[in-house]
Design a protein around this motif. Structure first.
Motif, mmCIF file in Angstrom:
data_model
loop_
_atom_site.group_PDB
_atom_site.id
_atom_site.type_symbol
_atom_site.label_atom_id
_atom_site.label_comp_id
_atom_site.label_asym_id
_atom_site.label_seq_id
_atom_site.Cartn_x
_atom_site.Cartn_y
_atom_site.Cartn_z
ATOM 1 N N GLY A 612 7.681 3.811 16.871
ATOM 2 C CA GLY A 612 8.887 4.486 16.384
ATOM 3 C C GLY A 612 10.121 4.108 17.161
ATOM 4 O O GLY A 612 11.183 3.846 16.582
ATOM 5 N N VAL A 613 10.018 4.057 18.474
ATOM 6 C CA VAL A 613 11.179 3.719 19.304
ATOM 7 C C VAL A 613 11.612 2.277 19.063
ATOM 8 O O VAL A 613 12.813 1.983 18.960
ATOM 9 C CB VAL A 613 10.853 3.967 20.794
ATOM 10 C CG1 VAL A 613 11.915 3.331 21.688
ATOM 11 C CG2 VAL A 613 10.763 5.460 21.056
ATOM 12 N N LEU A 614 10.665 1.361 18.959
ATOM 13 C CA LEU A 614 11.015 -0.036 18.700
ATOM 14 C C LEU A 614 11.686 -0.179 17.328
ATOM 15 O O LEU A 614 12.675 -0.905 17.179
ATOM 16 C CB LEU A 614 9.775 -0.922 18.800
ATOM 17 C CG LEU A 614 9.200 -1.081 20.211
ATOM 18 C CD1 LEU A 614 7.886 -1.856 20.168
ATOM 19 C CD2 LEU A 614 10.189 -1.785 21.126
ATOM 20 N N ILE A 711 10.537 -1.118 7.450
ATOM 21 C CA ILE A 711 11.051 -0.396 8.615
ATOM 22 C C ILE A 711 10.121 0.773 8.960
ATOM 23 O O ILE A 711 9.799 1.600 8.113
ATOM 24 C CB ILE A 711 12.473 0.124 8.339
ATOM 25 C CG1 ILE A 711 13.446 -1.041 8.173
ATOM 26 C CG2 ILE A 711 12.946 1.039 9.453
ATOM 27 C CD1 ILE A 711 14.841 -0.625 7.749
ATOM 28 N N GLY A 712 9.672 0.812 10.219
ATOM 29 C CA GLY A 712 8.882 1.940 10.696
ATOM 30 C C GLY A 712 7.475 2.023 10.143
ATOM 31 O O GLY A 712 6.842 3.091 10.227
ATOM 32 N N LEU A 713 6.917 0.913 9.594
ATOM 33 C CA LEU A 713 5.583 0.973 8.994
ATOM 34 C C LEU A 713 4.533 1.385 10.025
ATOM 35 O O LEU A 713 3.702 2.265 9.771
ATOM 36 C CB LEU A 713 5.227 -0.388 8.383
ATOM 37 C CG LEU A 713 3.791 -0.532 7.882
ATOM 38 C CD1 LEU A 713 3.510 0.462 6.759
ATOM 39 C CD2 LEU A 713 3.515 -1.959 7.409
ATOM 40 N N LEU A 714 4.537 0.742 11.179
ATOM 41 C CA LEU A 714 3.523 1.045 12.190
ATOM 42 C C LEU A 714 3.624 2.497 12.646
ATOM 43 O O LEU A 714 2.607 3.156 12.893
ATOM 44 C CB LEU A 714 3.684 0.090 13.372
ATOM 45 C CG LEU A 714 2.612 0.154 14.464
ATOM 46 C CD1 LEU A 714 1.228 -0.072 13.879
ATOM 47 C CD2 LEU A 714 2.912 -0.878 15.556
ATOM 48 N N PHE A 715 4.835 3.012 12.746
ATOM 49 C CA PHE A 715 5.031 4.421 13.110
ATOM 50 C C PHE A 715 4.409 5.336 12.057
ATOM 51 O O PHE A 715 3.739 6.334 12.394
ATOM 52 C CB PHE A 715 6.524 4.701 13.257
ATOM 53 C CG PHE A 715 6.866 6.154 13.429
ATOM 54 C CD1 PHE A 715 6.649 6.793 14.641
ATOM 55 C CD2 PHE A 715 7.395 6.886 12.369
ATOM 56 C CE1 PHE A 715 6.953 8.139 14.805
ATOM 57 C CE2 PHE A 715 7.707 8.222 12.523
ATOM 58 C CZ PHE A 715 7.481 8.864 13.740
ATOM 59 N N SER A 734 -0.509 -7.438 13.900
ATOM 60 C CA SER A 734 0.037 -8.792 13.723
ATOM 61 C C SER A 734 0.984 -8.793 12.538
ATOM 62 O O SER A 734 0.615 -8.362 11.438
ATOM 63 C CB SER A 734 -1.099 -9.795 13.494
ATOM 64 O OG SER A 734 -0.592 -11.095 13.321
ATOM 65 N N THR A 735 2.222 -9.247 12.760
ATOM 66 C CA THR A 735 3.207 -9.386 11.686
ATOM 67 C C THR A 735 3.389 -10.866 11.403
ATOM 68 O O THR A 735 3.712 -11.644 12.302
ATOM 69 C CB THR A 735 4.554 -8.762 12.076
ATOM 70 O OG1 THR A 735 4.347 -7.395 12.430
ATOM 71 C CG2 THR A 735 5.540 -8.836 10.918
ATOM 72 N N LEU A 736 3.145 -11.254 10.154
ATOM 73 C CA LEU A 736 3.186 -12.654 9.761
ATOM 74 C C LEU A 736 4.202 -12.812 8.646
ATOM 75 O O LEU A 736 3.913 -12.555 7.477
ATOM 76 C CB LEU A 736 1.796 -13.116 9.304
ATOM 77 C CG LEU A 736 0.676 -12.893 10.326
ATOM 78 C CD1 LEU A 736 -0.682 -12.946 9.656
ATOM 79 C CD2 LEU A 736 0.766 -13.913 11.437
ATOM 80 N N GLY A 737 5.431 -13.215 9.022
ATOM 81 C CA GLY A 737 6.480 -13.257 8.015
ATOM 82 C C GLY A 737 6.778 -11.850 7.557
ATOM 83 O O GLY A 737 7.065 -10.960 8.357
ATOM 84 N N GLY A 738 6.681 -11.611 6.261
ATOM 85 C CA GLY A 738 6.951 -10.285 5.729
ATOM 86 C C GLY A 738 5.704 -9.457 5.521
ATOM 87 O O GLY A 738 5.745 -8.429 4.852
ATOM 88 N N ALA A 739 4.560 -9.905 6.069
ATOM 89 C CA ALA A 739 3.301 -9.187 5.875
ATOM 90 C C ALA A 739 2.722 -8.774 7.210
ATOM 91 O O ALA A 739 3.016 -9.358 8.253
ATOM 92 C CB ALA A 739 2.299 -10.064 5.123
ATOM 93 N N VAL A 740 1.892 -7.730 7.184
ATOM 94 C CA VAL A 740 1.207 -7.277 8.398
ATOM 95 C C VAL A 740 -0.296 -7.291 8.150
ATOM 96 O O VAL A 740 -0.765 -7.027 7.032
ATOM 97 C CB VAL A 740 1.657 -5.865 8.823
ATOM 98 C CG1 VAL A 740 3.128 -5.826 9.130
ATOM 99 C CG2 VAL A 740 1.313 -4.828 7.752
ATOM 100 N N VAL A 741 -1.031 -7.609 9.198
ATOM 101 C CA VAL A 741 -2.486 -7.469 9.214
ATOM 102 C C VAL A 741 -2.810 -6.711 10.493
ATOM 103 O O VAL A 741 -2.803 -7.278 11.587
ATOM 104 C CB VAL A 741 -3.199 -8.837 9.186
ATOM 105 C CG1 VAL A 741 -4.708 -8.635 9.210
ATOM 106 C CG2 VAL A 741 -2.797 -9.632 7.947
ATOM 107 N N ALA A 768 1.167 5.898 3.516
ATOM 108 C CA ALA A 768 2.149 5.571 4.550
ATOM 109 C C ALA A 768 2.698 4.167 4.374
ATOM 110 O O ALA A 768 3.859 3.895 4.707
ATOM 111 C CB ALA A 768 1.502 5.706 5.935
ATOM 112 N N ALA A 769 1.874 3.268 3.855
ATOM 113 C CA ALA A 769 2.287 1.865 3.720
ATOM 114 C C ALA A 769 2.973 1.568 2.398
ATOM 115 O O ALA A 769 3.513 0.476 2.218
ATOM 116 C CB ALA A 769 1.065 0.951 3.870
#
Length: 770
Positions: A612-614, A711-715, A734-741, A768-769
């Motif tokens: 969240g802070v990041l 924005i804020g997905l991991l949070f 892991s964030t790869l371009g515009g995608a996360v795994v 959430a995603a």
């Protein structure tokens, strides 16, 4: 008037001549001379020259432009000043043309009537811009033409919305020349009608006159249209394959594929020019209370200015090699066009990206490739301004290259782009979406040369992947994808996939690489969908799924890997957090990229406060690893600012401590940030996979989330896990371009996995995603 039969015979004699490319232009000129002579004699016989008050015969359309192609209708306007007997003069003009079976679009009007109709009808207004005197009162024609052009200059800008709507409706009906197996030379996108719109905008002094490249494109379309009609001896503007062979031979292009490539280039030139022209002539909305148009940050050095993606005021293209790709990615992601001034600035001063590309450039490329439909226009903008070739010199071999197979509906370069668009919808089906997208872009890069395109493409793609900055192992994977991109569909549809030996051969060919099998499965679907209608069928999908399942069964057990244990620095930070009872943080900067070490006592939350802070400070998380140790937890985050400079380290420490203590309202502040900057629609739905974690106990499982970043997905994900009473034992992000795994080893805080718990967690994560 002269005998209509003479006109027919004279026209036939002109059509009998065969003189190659120059002959098409000469034929149009000869037709103009013939019809002008014939109409001049007829006008004199009808009394146009002697009528009082003045009468004038005026040509518009193709005859007015001196671009008359065979079997075209004549667009004629009989202008008068209230002349008595005008009906008889008109009949004397029109009836011989009808008798000669000449198509005729005619009208009889006073100058005032003509101008009134033009003020209400866009087509009439544009037609009068081509008006040219043929016979009668030349001064009357001159006054009408001058008044029509003046009226157009005064009113054209107000008509731009109607013009744009009309153009787009026509494109929807007729397709585009550059990507059609049977292009509509007149009405298609990039056709002669579009060129007429460009000339009309220039006549209104809203844009510059078409330059040499546009004029050459128009001349090619005219020549092909002329020869097409001469060959088939009738009115037609759609060029089919059999007719294209005849036209290509007559115009000296050798075969229809060479002609198709030339037409594709011409169509793209005109279409892009019209896109830019229509966009640039739309009057921007006036800012309220004297404010300037807003400039919303999109990425480092990139803003949304009004309705266009532009450079930030402090951006310096000459010192920022990755800026070009960030601009393109922002355009693709938002669906907003790149400002023409930005493209020019980048073309003039953006430096070459040296090999290997820096990580931020590769990341921006992957984001561009995974943006979905927005990628098409973004890449087209770069390609038309020479910027795409600067990134990929290999692209020249496939640009505008027509397909050899009739099942392909796109040129090879557009097919590669369309494959990326389809692959973007499949990024949640693979563990390496970045490699899927790069492989999609390059899978047919070996075409256009005298060699097996898969083998040659594998060599080219290995070189490109290395230049992009991929690791040797990843470059080898991309090369293997290109080399074997036809293996799965050919095996599934031509071999007995129920035979273990068939599956074993595929596994052996792919070096027992489960990730490669997964990538090729997705690439095959994307490639098929981007080829044409009916290529990807339920039958093909079922066979492919059976083959891939067989391969996965052979390779079962090669899944995720847990993160490495903590190092000494992380253990030291955990000890400090345990001693202080609050969150601790250390930051190591490496240029724009920072490594953030965070630690909290055992019972405190780490993942949600850190993420969240990041996010609150516009930091994009590229990777994160969480581990527990000796009464506390530590995380190592790699991140970089989306735009602007790095946040102040003291501020980060203060915010993290407050977030761990629960006194920083992260949920509300991140929601406000997302409202301010927006989140474009993701091209793919999130997906959750489950794995057993044999290393962490029987009631610990691994949840893998594959989704588009926001924005804020991991949070949000961390919050969803907390609400489901899921304790995170470790995490790999892991964030790869515009995608996360993202992988999370989770266990219920109750200590036991109850029925329905996994489903509850999965639903919360997907919500959430989304």
């Amino acid at each position: 008037m002269a005998d209509g039969g003479e006109l027919v015979k004279a026209t036939e004699r002109l059509l009998e001549g065969r003189h190659g490319r120059l002959g098409a232009s000469a034929l149009r000129a000869a037709l103009v001379d013939l019809y002008e002579f014939w109409l001049g004699r007829g006008a004199s016989a009808a009394g146009v020259d002697t009528a009082e008050p003045g009468v004038a015969l005026v040509a518009v359309g193709g005859l007015g432009r001196r671009e008359l192609v065979p079997f075209s209708d004549l667009d004629l306007l009989l202008v008068h000043n209230g002349t008595s007997g005008i009906a008889e003069i008109a009949d004397a003009l029109w009836y011989p043309l009808w008798d000669a079976k000449v198509g005729l679009d005619h009208s009889v009007r006073t100058p005032g009537e003509a101008l009134k109709v033009a003020s209400e009808d866009l087509r009439t207004a544009m037609g009068l811009l081509d008006a040219r005197h043929l016979s009668g009162d030349a001064e009357l024609t001159g006054r009408l033409v001058a008044a029509a052009r003046d009226q157009w200059r005064r009113t054209a800008r107000k008509l731009i919305p109607d013009m744009t709507a009309s153009v787009r409706q026509r494109w929807a009906r007729s397709g585009e020349i550059a990507q059609s197996a049977e292009p509509d030379l007149k009405h298609g996108r990039g056709g002669l009608r579009d060129f007429a719109v460009l000339e009309a905008l220039a006549a209104a002094q809203l844009t510059a006159r078409p330059g040499e490249e546009l004029l050459e494109a128009k001349e090619l379309l005219l020549d092909v249209r002329t020869e097409l009609r001469r060959e088939i001896r009738r009115e037609r503007d759609i060029l089919s394959a059999p007719e294209a062979e005849l036209v290509a031979a007559e115009l000296g292009f050798g075969d229809r594929f060479t002609l198709a490539r030339k037409l594709s280039g011409a169509g793209r030139t005109i279409a892009y020019a019209l896109d830019v022209a229509l966009r640039s002539t739309v009057e921007p909305p006036k800012p309220r209370f004297g404010r300037r148009p807003s400039r919303t940050p999109l990425a480092e050095g990139v803003v949304l200015h009004g309705n266009e993606v532009a450079l930030a005021r402090d951006a310096v293209p000459a010192k920022d090699p990755a800026l070009l790709l960030r601009v393109a990615a922002a355009s693709a992601r938002t669906g907003k066009p790149i400002a023409l001034g930005t493209l020019k600035a980048l073309a003039e001063s953006a430096p070459e990206l040296r090999a290997p590309w820096p990580p931020d450039a590769l990341n921006a490329l992957v984001e561009l490739l995974g943006a979905g439909e927005g990628m098409v226009d973004a890449v087209e903008s770069l390609d038309r301004t020479g910027l795409w070739a600067r990134l990929f010199p290999e692209w020249g071999a496939v640009r505008d290259l027509p397909p050899r197979s009739p099942v392909h509906q796109w040129t090879v370069d557009r097919h590669l782009v369309r494959t990326c668009v389809e692959a973007a919808k499949l990024t949640t089906t693979v563990s390496r979406p970045d490699l899927l997208l790069v492989g999609a872009l390059l899978h047919d890069i070996g075409k256009g040369r005298d060699a097996d395109h898969s083998e040659l493409g594998a060599k080219i793609s290995a070189q490109v992947a290395t230049r992009l900055g991929l690791s040797p192992a990843d470059a080898a994977t991309v090369s293997a994808m290109v080399r074997h991109h036809l293996l799965l569909p050919h095996t599934a549809t031509r071999r007995d996939i129920s035979e273990p030996a068939t599956v074993a051969r595929v596994v052996k060919t792919l070096d027992s690489d489960l990730v490669l099998v997964e990538l090729l499965h997705a690439l095959t679907q994307a490639d098929s969908l981007a080829t044409g209608p009916g290529v990807w069928t339920d039958w093909k999908a079922r066979l492919l799924a059976e083959l891939v399942t067989g391969c996965e069964e052979v390779l079962r057990g090669k899944g995720f890997t847990a993160p490495e244990p903590m190092d000494d620095e992380q253990r030291e930070l955990v000890a400090q957090a345990v001693a202080s009872g609050t969150g601790e943080i250390r930051i190591r900067a490496h240029g724009k990229v920072v490594t953030v070490l965070l630690a909290v006592p055992a019972r405190a939350e780490l993942l949600a406060p850190a993420a969240g802070v990041l996010a609150l400070n516009s930091m994009e998380v590229h990777s994160a690893v969480l581990r527990g140790h000796d009464g506390g937890r530590a995380g190592v985050f790699t991140a970089s600012p989306k735009f602007g400079s790095l946040p102040d380290a003291t501020l980060l420490r203060e915010q993290f401590a407050r977030a761990v203590a629960g006194t920083l309202p992260l949920t509300q502040r991140l929601a406000a940030k997302e409202r301010d900057y927006g989140s474009p629609d993701a091209p793919v739905a999130p997906k959750v996979l489950w794995f057993d974690d044999e290393t962490s106990g029987p009631d610990t499982v691994v949840l893998e989330l594959r989704a588009a970043d926001r924005i804020g997905l991991l949070f949000r994900v961390a919050g969803a896990l907390r609400r489901c009473d899921a304790e995170v034992r470790w995490a790999k992000v892991s964030t790869l371009g515009g995608a996360v795994v993202d992988s999370f080893a989770v266990t219920p805080r109750s200590g036991r996995i109850e029925p329905g718990w996994r489903r509850e967690v999965e639903q919360a994560i997907l919500a959430a995603a989304s």
